[in-house]
Design a protein around this motif. Structure first.
Motif, short mmCIF file in Angstrom:
data_model
loop_
_atom_site.label_atom_id
_atom_site.label_comp_id
_atom_site.label_asym_id
_atom_site.label_seq_id
_atom_site.Cartn_x
_atom_site.Cartn_y
_atom_site.Cartn_z
N GLN A 57 -11.80 90.35 87.24
CA GLN A 57 -12.72 90.91 88.23
C GLN A 57 -12.02 91.16 89.57
N ARG A 58 -10.70 91.02 89.59
CA ARG A 58 -9.99 91.23 90.86
C ARG A 58 -9.15 92.49 90.79
N LEU A 59 -8.90 93.08 91.96
CA LEU A 59 -8.04 94.25 91.97
C LEU A 59 -6.87 94.03 92.93
N LEU A 60 -5.86 94.86 92.71
CA LEU A 60 -4.59 94.63 93.37
C LEU A 60 -4.49 95.42 94.68
N LEU A 61 -4.15 94.69 95.75
CA LEU A 61 -3.83 95.36 97.02
C LEU A 61 -2.37 95.09 97.35
N ALA A 62 -1.70 96.06 97.97
CA ALA A 62 -0.31 95.86 98.35
C ALA A 62 -0.16 96.20 99.83
N ARG A 63 0.64 95.39 100.53
CA ARG A 63 0.87 95.67 101.97
C ARG A 63 2.11 96.54 102.12
N ARG A 64 1.96 97.60 102.94
CA ARG A 64 3.07 98.53 103.12
C ARG A 64 4.20 97.86 103.90
N GLY A 74 2.36 97.71 107.42
CA GLY A 74 1.52 96.53 107.56
C GLY A 74 0.10 96.71 107.04
N LEU A 75 -0.29 97.94 106.68
CA LEU A 75 -1.66 98.14 106.16
C LEU A 75 -1.70 97.82 104.67
N TRP A 76 -2.88 97.42 104.23
CA TRP A 76 -3.08 97.08 102.80
C TRP A 76 -3.67 98.29 102.09
N GLY A 119 8.95 97.12 96.31
CA GLY A 119 8.78 98.23 97.26
C GLY A 119 7.59 98.01 98.19
N VAL A 120 7.02 96.81 98.18
CA VAL A 120 5.88 96.51 99.06
C VAL A 120 6.23 95.24 99.84
N ASP A 121 5.46 95.02 100.90
CA ASP A 121 5.76 93.85 101.72
C ASP A 121 5.10 92.58 101.16
N ALA A 122 3.94 92.76 100.53
CA ALA A 122 3.21 91.62 99.95
C ALA A 122 2.15 92.19 99.02
N TRP A 123 1.56 91.36 98.18
CA TRP A 123 0.50 91.83 97.28
C TRP A 123 -0.53 90.72 97.12
N LYS A 124 -1.74 91.11 96.70
CA LYS A 124 -2.82 90.13 96.51
C LYS A 124 -3.79 90.66 95.47
#
Ligand code: SF4
Length: 378
Positions: free
Chosen positions: A255-262, A270-272, A337-342
Protein backbone atom coordinates in the motif's frame (compact mmCIF):
# COMPACT_ATOMS: atom_id res chain seq x y z
CA UNK A 1 -6.60 61.08 -24.57
CA UNK A 2 -4.14 63.61 -23.24
CA UNK A 3 -1.51 64.81 -25.74
CA UNK A 4 2.16 64.07 -25.55
CA UNK A 5 4.35 66.23 -23.37
CA UNK A 6 7.91 67.12 -24.23
CA UNK A 7 10.32 64.86 -22.49
CA UNK A 8 13.94 65.74 -21.96
CA UNK A 9 16.86 64.07 -20.30
CA UNK A 10 16.53 64.86 -16.58
CA UNK A 11 20.03 63.53 -15.94
CA UNK A 12 21.58 66.76 -17.22
CA UNK A 13 19.80 68.92 -14.66
CA UNK A 14 19.96 68.02 -10.98
CA UNK A 15 16.94 70.18 -10.12
CA UNK A 16 14.88 68.37 -12.73
CA UNK A 17 16.01 65.01 -11.33
CA UNK A 18 15.07 66.23 -7.86
CA UNK A 19 11.59 67.23 -8.99
CA UNK A 20 11.16 63.81 -10.55
CA UNK A 21 12.27 62.19 -7.31
CA UNK A 22 9.70 64.24 -5.37
CA UNK A 23 6.97 63.34 -7.86
CA UNK A 24 7.78 59.65 -7.52
CA UNK A 25 7.63 59.86 -3.72
CA UNK A 26 4.38 61.79 -3.78
CA UNK A 27 2.76 59.32 -6.20
CA UNK A 28 4.00 56.33 -4.22
CA UNK A 29 2.61 57.66 -0.93
CA UNK A 30 -0.85 57.91 -2.43
CA UNK A 31 -0.88 54.99 -4.83
CA UNK A 32 1.14 52.21 -3.24
CA UNK A 33 -0.52 48.88 -2.76
CA UNK A 34 -0.97 47.67 0.78
CA UNK A 35 1.24 44.58 0.80
CA UNK A 36 2.19 42.57 3.89
CA UNK A 37 5.92 43.23 3.57
CA UNK A 38 5.24 46.94 3.38
CA UNK A 39 3.70 46.82 6.85
CA UNK A 40 6.94 45.83 8.51
CA UNK A 41 10.32 47.39 9.12
CA UNK A 42 11.86 44.02 10.01
CA UNK A 43 14.90 43.53 7.70
CA UNK A 44 14.49 39.73 7.85
CA UNK A 45 10.91 39.89 6.54
CA UNK A 46 11.80 42.45 3.89
CA UNK A 47 14.62 40.18 2.79
CA UNK A 48 12.28 37.14 2.61
CA UNK A 49 9.81 39.13 0.51
CA UNK A 50 12.49 40.33 -1.90
CA UNK A 51 13.75 36.79 -2.45
CA UNK A 52 10.21 35.54 -3.06
CA UNK A 53 9.41 38.40 -5.43
CA UNK A 54 12.28 37.51 -7.77
CA UNK A 55 10.68 35.95 -10.86
CA UNK A 56 7.30 35.78 -9.12
CA UNK A 57 4.18 37.91 -9.35
CA UNK A 58 3.12 39.97 -6.34
CA UNK A 59 -0.32 38.31 -6.18
CA UNK A 60 1.25 34.86 -6.01
CA UNK A 61 3.84 35.93 -3.46
CA UNK A 62 1.44 37.29 -0.82
CA UNK A 63 0.14 33.92 0.46
CA UNK A 64 3.55 32.27 0.34
CA UNK A 65 5.09 35.16 2.24
CA UNK A 66 2.43 35.11 4.94
CA UNK A 67 2.70 31.35 5.46
CA UNK A 68 6.48 31.53 5.49
CA UNK A 69 6.84 34.29 8.09
CA UNK A 70 4.06 32.77 10.20
CA UNK A 71 6.02 29.51 10.35
CA UNK A 72 9.48 31.19 10.54
CA UNK A 73 8.85 34.54 12.23
CA UNK A 74 12.54 35.22 12.88
CA UNK A 75 15.82 34.50 11.15
CA UNK A 76 16.64 32.11 14.03
CA UNK A 77 13.46 30.12 13.33
CA UNK A 78 14.42 29.79 9.69
CA UNK A 79 18.02 28.87 10.50
CA UNK A 80 16.93 25.96 12.71
CA UNK A 81 14.36 24.54 10.25
CA UNK A 82 15.06 21.40 8.23
CA UNK A 83 15.61 21.73 4.44
CA UNK A 84 12.42 19.71 3.87
CA UNK A 85 10.35 22.12 6.00
CA UNK A 86 11.67 25.11 4.05
CA UNK A 87 11.11 23.48 0.66
CA UNK A 88 7.62 22.39 1.65
CA UNK A 89 6.63 26.02 2.34
CA UNK A 90 8.20 27.01 -0.98
CA UNK A 91 6.46 24.27 -2.95
CA UNK A 92 4.82 25.69 -6.09
CA UNK A 93 6.74 28.97 -6.00
CA UNK A 94 9.46 27.58 -8.27
CA UNK A 95 13.13 28.51 -8.55
CA UNK A 96 13.89 26.39 -5.51
CA UNK A 97 17.52 27.45 -5.30
CA UNK A 98 16.11 30.68 -3.82
CA UNK A 99 14.73 28.72 -0.86
CA UNK A 100 17.90 26.71 -0.35
CA UNK A 101 20.07 29.84 -0.50
CA UNK A 102 17.77 31.78 1.82
CA UNK A 103 17.94 28.93 4.31
CA UNK A 104 21.74 28.80 4.12
CA UNK A 105 21.98 32.59 4.39
CA UNK A 106 19.77 32.54 7.51
CA UNK A 107 22.17 30.04 9.09
CA UNK A 108 25.10 32.30 8.17
CA UNK A 109 23.37 35.34 9.67
CA UNK A 110 22.63 33.47 12.91
CA UNK A 111 26.22 32.18 13.08
CA UNK A 112 27.38 35.82 12.90
CA UNK A 113 25.11 37.04 15.70
CA UNK A 114 21.60 36.96 14.26
CA UNK A 115 21.42 40.47 12.81
CA UNK A 116 20.63 40.87 9.11
CA UNK A 117 23.54 42.92 7.65
CA UNK A 118 22.79 46.58 7.07
CA UNK A 119 25.22 47.35 4.27
CA UNK A 120 25.04 46.58 0.58
CA UNK A 121 28.47 44.88 0.60
CA UNK A 122 27.69 42.58 3.53
CA UNK A 123 24.29 41.67 2.12
CA UNK A 124 25.92 40.83 -1.19
CA UNK A 125 28.13 38.38 0.69
CA UNK A 126 25.18 36.17 1.67
CA UNK A 127 24.14 33.19 -0.49
CA UNK A 128 21.38 34.01 -2.94
CA UNK A 129 21.73 37.78 -2.63
CA UNK A 130 22.76 39.53 -5.82
CA UNK A 131 23.05 43.26 -6.59
CA UNK A 132 19.29 43.65 -7.00
CA UNK A 133 18.33 42.08 -3.64
CA UNK A 134 21.23 43.73 -1.78
CA UNK A 135 20.11 47.16 -3.05
CA UNK A 136 16.45 46.43 -2.26
CA UNK A 137 17.09 45.25 1.32
CA UNK A 138 19.71 47.95 2.04
CA UNK A 139 17.39 50.71 0.81
CA UNK A 140 14.01 49.46 2.07
CA UNK A 141 15.10 48.06 5.45
CA UNK A 142 17.99 50.43 6.23
CA UNK A 143 17.37 53.49 4.06
CA UNK A 144 20.73 53.16 2.31
CA UNK A 145 20.89 55.04 -1.02
CA UNK A 146 21.34 52.13 -3.42
CA UNK A 147 19.24 52.16 -6.61
CA UNK A 148 17.45 48.94 -7.44
CA UNK A 149 17.48 47.67 -11.00
CA UNK A 150 14.91 44.93 -11.43
CA UNK A 151 12.98 44.27 -14.65
CA UNK A 152 10.32 46.86 -13.81
CA UNK A 153 12.77 49.64 -12.99
CA UNK A 154 14.85 48.79 -16.02
CA UNK A 155 11.81 49.20 -18.26
CA UNK A 156 10.75 52.50 -16.70
CA UNK A 157 14.23 54.02 -16.91
CA UNK A 158 14.89 52.79 -20.46
CA UNK A 159 11.67 54.43 -21.59
CA UNK A 160 12.02 57.63 -19.59
CA UNK A 161 15.56 58.19 -20.79
CA UNK A 162 15.11 56.60 -24.20
CA UNK A 163 17.95 54.21 -23.57
CA UNK A 164 18.28 52.14 -26.70
CA UNK A 165 21.15 49.90 -25.59
CA UNK A 166 20.58 46.28 -24.62
CA UNK A 167 19.85 46.18 -20.85
CA UNK A 168 21.53 42.77 -20.65
CA UNK A 169 24.82 44.44 -21.47
CA UNK A 170 26.95 45.69 -18.58
CA UNK A 171 27.41 49.17 -20.11
CA UNK A 172 23.64 49.72 -20.40
CA UNK A 173 23.04 48.44 -16.89
CA UNK A 174 25.74 50.78 -15.62
CA UNK A 175 24.03 53.69 -17.36
CA UNK A 176 20.71 52.78 -15.73
CA UNK A 177 22.26 52.37 -12.28
CA UNK A 178 23.90 55.80 -12.64
CA UNK A 179 20.49 57.27 -13.53
CA UNK A 180 18.94 55.54 -10.51
CA UNK A 181 21.72 56.97 -8.34
CA UNK A 182 20.67 60.48 -9.30
CA UNK A 183 17.20 59.77 -7.93
CA UNK A 184 18.37 58.59 -4.49
CA UNK A 185 17.25 61.05 -1.79
CA UNK A 186 19.07 61.60 1.51
CA UNK A 187 16.17 59.84 3.24
CA UNK A 188 13.53 57.66 1.63
CA UNK A 189 15.72 55.71 -0.81
CA UNK A 190 13.59 52.60 -0.28
CA UNK A 191 10.46 54.53 -1.18
CA UNK A 192 11.97 55.87 -4.42
CA UNK A 193 13.03 52.35 -5.37
CA UNK A 194 9.61 50.96 -4.54
CA UNK A 195 7.93 53.81 -6.42
CA UNK A 196 9.87 52.93 -9.58
CA UNK A 197 9.11 49.22 -9.13
CA UNK A 198 5.43 49.97 -8.54
CA UNK A 199 5.30 52.27 -11.55
CA UNK A 200 6.75 49.53 -13.74
CA UNK A 201 4.33 46.94 -12.35
CA UNK A 202 1.18 49.03 -12.62
CA UNK A 203 1.58 51.93 -15.05
CA UNK A 204 4.57 51.46 -17.33
CA UNK A 205 3.77 47.82 -18.05
CA UNK A 206 5.55 45.79 -20.73
CA UNK A 207 2.84 45.93 -23.40
CA UNK A 208 0.27 48.54 -22.28
CA UNK A 209 1.91 51.55 -20.65
CA UNK A 210 -0.68 54.04 -19.44
CA UNK A 211 1.18 57.13 -20.65
CA UNK A 212 -1.78 59.55 -20.47
CA UNK A 213 -2.13 58.95 -16.73
CA UNK A 214 1.49 58.30 -15.89
CA UNK A 215 2.74 60.44 -13.01
CA UNK A 216 6.17 60.88 -14.62
CA UNK A 217 5.17 61.55 -18.22
CA UNK A 218 6.69 65.05 -18.03
CA UNK A 219 10.07 63.42 -17.57
CA UNK A 220 9.61 60.70 -20.17
CA UNK A 221 11.28 60.79 -23.57
CA UNK A 222 9.67 57.61 -24.92
CA UNK A 223 6.12 58.98 -24.70
CA UNK A 224 7.24 62.30 -26.20
CA UNK A 225 9.46 61.07 -28.99
CA UNK A 226 8.48 57.55 -29.95
CA UNK A 227 5.52 56.25 -31.85
CA UNK A 228 5.48 53.24 -29.59
CA UNK A 229 7.08 53.42 -26.11
CA UNK A 230 6.87 49.63 -25.85
CA UNK A 231 9.70 49.39 -28.41
CA UNK A 232 11.92 49.98 -25.36
CA UNK A 233 13.66 48.36 -23.66
CA UNK A 234 15.33 46.38 -26.40
CA UNK A 235 13.98 42.86 -26.27
CA UNK A 236 16.16 39.78 -26.33
CA UNK A 237 15.73 37.59 -29.41
CA UNK A 238 13.17 34.86 -28.83
CA UNK A 239 14.75 31.52 -28.08
CA UNK A 240 12.95 28.31 -28.72
CA UNK A 241 12.64 26.21 -25.62
CA UNK A 242 13.58 22.55 -26.00
CA UNK A 243 10.83 20.09 -25.17
CA UNK A 244 11.41 16.79 -23.41
CA UNK A 245 9.11 13.87 -22.64
CA UNK A 246 9.57 12.46 -19.17
CA UNK A 247 8.19 9.43 -17.34
CA UNK A 248 7.41 9.24 -13.64
CA UNK A 249 6.58 6.00 -11.86
CA UNK A 250 3.84 5.72 -9.30
CA UNK A 251 5.52 2.60 -8.01
CA UNK A 252 3.69 0.51 -5.45
CA UNK A 253 4.97 -1.94 -2.92
CA UNK A 254 1.89 -3.13 -1.04
CA UNK A 255 0.00 0.00 0.00
CA UNK A 256 3.03 2.29 -0.16
CA UNK A 257 4.54 4.13 -3.08
CA UNK A 258 8.04 5.21 -3.83
CA UNK A 259 9.26 8.80 -3.59
CA UNK A 260 12.81 9.85 -4.49
CA UNK A 261 14.61 13.06 -3.51
CA UNK A 262 16.39 14.85 -6.33
CA UNK A 263 20.15 15.22 -5.96
CA UNK A 264 21.56 18.46 -4.51
CA UNK A 265 22.86 21.11 -6.85
CA UNK A 266 20.77 20.42 -9.97
CA UNK A 267 17.36 21.50 -11.16
CA UNK A 268 14.63 21.14 -8.47
CA UNK A 269 17.31 19.96 -6.04
CA UNK A 270 16.04 18.52 -2.77
CA UNK A 271 12.42 18.07 -3.93
CA UNK A 272 10.67 14.72 -3.62
CA UNK A 273 9.21 13.27 -6.81
CA UNK A 274 7.84 10.15 -8.43
CA UNK A 275 11.07 8.72 -9.83
CA UNK A 276 11.65 8.43 -13.56
CA UNK A 277 13.42 10.35 -16.27
CA UNK A 278 13.75 11.44 -19.88
CA UNK A 279 12.56 9.24 -22.70
CA UNK A 280 15.33 8.36 -25.12
CA UNK A 281 14.82 8.22 -28.88
CA UNK A 282 12.65 5.28 -29.91
CA UNK A 283 11.91 4.22 -26.33
CA UNK A 284 8.41 3.36 -25.11
CA UNK A 285 7.11 4.94 -21.90
CA UNK A 286 7.32 1.61 -20.06
CA UNK A 287 10.85 0.83 -21.28
CA UNK A 288 12.01 4.31 -20.29
CA UNK A 289 10.59 3.98 -16.80
CA UNK A 290 12.06 0.53 -16.23
CA UNK A 291 15.50 1.68 -17.41
CA UNK A 292 15.46 4.88 -15.33
CA UNK A 293 14.37 3.08 -12.16
CA UNK A 294 17.06 0.45 -12.62
CA UNK A 295 19.74 3.11 -13.25
CA UNK A 296 18.74 5.45 -10.44
CA UNK A 297 17.46 3.10 -7.74
CA UNK A 298 18.65 -0.38 -8.78
CA UNK A 299 15.23 -2.05 -8.53
CA UNK A 300 13.11 -3.91 -11.07
CA UNK A 301 9.51 -2.92 -11.65
CA UNK A 302 6.50 -4.00 -13.70
CA UNK A 303 4.82 -1.16 -15.54
CA UNK A 304 1.05 -0.74 -15.99
CA UNK A 305 -0.88 1.97 -17.79
CA UNK A 306 -0.30 5.69 -18.10
CA UNK A 307 -2.49 7.33 -15.45
CA UNK A 308 -2.09 10.95 -16.54
CA UNK A 309 0.13 13.27 -18.58
CA UNK A 310 0.72 16.95 -17.88
CA UNK A 311 2.59 19.69 -19.72
CA UNK A 312 4.79 21.98 -17.69
CA UNK A 313 7.07 24.88 -18.59
CA UNK A 314 10.34 25.86 -16.96
CA UNK A 315 12.39 28.89 -17.94
CA UNK A 316 14.68 26.97 -20.23
CA UNK A 317 12.63 23.95 -21.27
CA UNK A 318 9.15 22.51 -21.44
CA UNK A 319 8.22 18.98 -20.48
CA UNK A 320 5.40 16.52 -20.82
CA UNK A 321 5.36 14.32 -17.75
CA UNK A 322 3.72 10.92 -18.11
CA UNK A 323 2.80 9.25 -14.82
CA UNK A 324 2.73 5.46 -15.09
CA UNK A 325 1.27 2.99 -12.64
CA UNK A 326 4.03 0.53 -11.69
CA UNK A 327 4.83 -2.21 -9.19
CA UNK A 328 8.00 -3.11 -7.34
CA UNK A 329 9.22 -6.53 -8.43
CA UNK A 330 12.72 -7.05 -7.08
CA UNK A 331 15.61 -5.44 -5.20
CA UNK A 332 16.18 -3.02 -2.32
CA UNK A 333 16.26 0.60 -3.57
CA UNK A 334 19.66 2.26 -3.54
CA UNK A 335 20.46 5.95 -3.86
CA UNK A 336 22.43 5.87 -7.09
CA UNK A 337 20.93 8.67 -9.17
CA UNK A 338 18.78 10.09 -6.35
CA UNK A 339 19.63 11.72 -3.06
CA UNK A 340 17.29 9.58 -0.93
CA UNK A 341 14.18 7.43 -1.28
CA UNK A 342 11.16 6.48 0.85
CA UNK A 343 8.11 4.22 0.68
CA UNK A 344 5.19 6.41 1.75
CA UNK A 345 1.44 6.13 2.06
CA UNK A 346 -0.89 8.18 -0.15
CA UNK A 347 -1.81 10.26 2.90
CA UNK A 348 1.82 11.14 3.55
CA UNK A 349 2.34 12.61 0.06
CA UNK A 350 1.16 16.00 1.27
CA UNK A 351 4.02 16.20 3.76
CA UNK A 352 6.67 16.28 1.03
CA UNK A 353 7.77 19.22 -1.10
CA UNK A 354 7.24 18.09 -4.68
CA UNK A 355 7.88 19.70 -8.07
CA UNK A 356 4.87 21.45 -9.52
CA UNK A 357 4.55 18.92 -12.39
CA UNK A 358 4.31 15.98 -9.95
CA UNK A 359 1.79 17.84 -7.82
CA UNK A 360 -0.24 18.56 -10.95
CA UNK A 361 -0.36 14.84 -11.71
CA UNK A 362 -1.97 14.30 -8.29
CA UNK A 363 -4.38 17.19 -8.86
CA UNK A 364 -5.32 15.85 -12.29
CA UNK A 365 -6.02 12.39 -10.89
CA UNK A 366 -8.11 13.84 -8.04
CA UNK A 367 -10.08 16.05 -10.46
CA UNK A 368 -10.88 13.01 -12.57
CA UNK A 369 -12.08 11.15 -9.48
CA UNK A 370 -9.20 8.74 -9.81
CA UNK A 371 -8.28 7.16 -6.48
CA UNK A 372 -4.57 6.65 -6.03
CA UNK A 373 -4.43 2.95 -5.17
CA UNK A 374 -2.30 0.01 -6.26
CA UNK A 375 -5.37 -1.64 -7.79
CA UNK A 376 -5.88 0.58 -10.83
CA UNK A 377 -3.98 0.66 -14.09
CA UNK A 378 -2.25 -2.70 -13.65
S1 SF4 B 1 4.01 54.90 -18.78
FE1 SF4 B 1 4.53 56.03 -20.62
S2 SF4 B 1 5.01 58.06 -19.85
FE2 SF4 B 1 5.13 56.70 -18.11
S3 SF4 B 1 7.26 56.09 -18.02
FE3 SF4 B 1 6.18 54.56 -19.19
S4 SF4 B 1 6.44 55.17 -21.31
FE4 SF4 B 1 6.91 56.93 -20.04
Amino acid sequence: MKGKTTGSDWRVDRRRARRLQQRLLQWYRVSRRDLPWRRTADPYRIWVSEIMLQQTRVDTTVDYYERFVARFPTVEDLATATPDEVLKLWEGLGYYSRARNLHQAAKDVVARGGVVPDTYAELLDLPGIGPYTAAAVASIAYDRPHPVLDGNVQRVLCRMLRVEGDPRRAATRQELIAAGDLLMPSTGAGDVNQALMELGARVCTPTKPDCPDCPVRRWCRAQAELEDPTSLPLKPPRRTRPHVEVTAGIIWKGQRLLLARRPPGGMLAGLWEFPGGKIEAGETLAACLQREIREELAIDIDVGTCLASVDHEYTHLSITLHALQAYWRDGEPQSIGVDAWKWVTVKQLDEYAMPRADRRILERLAAEGHQLTPDTGA
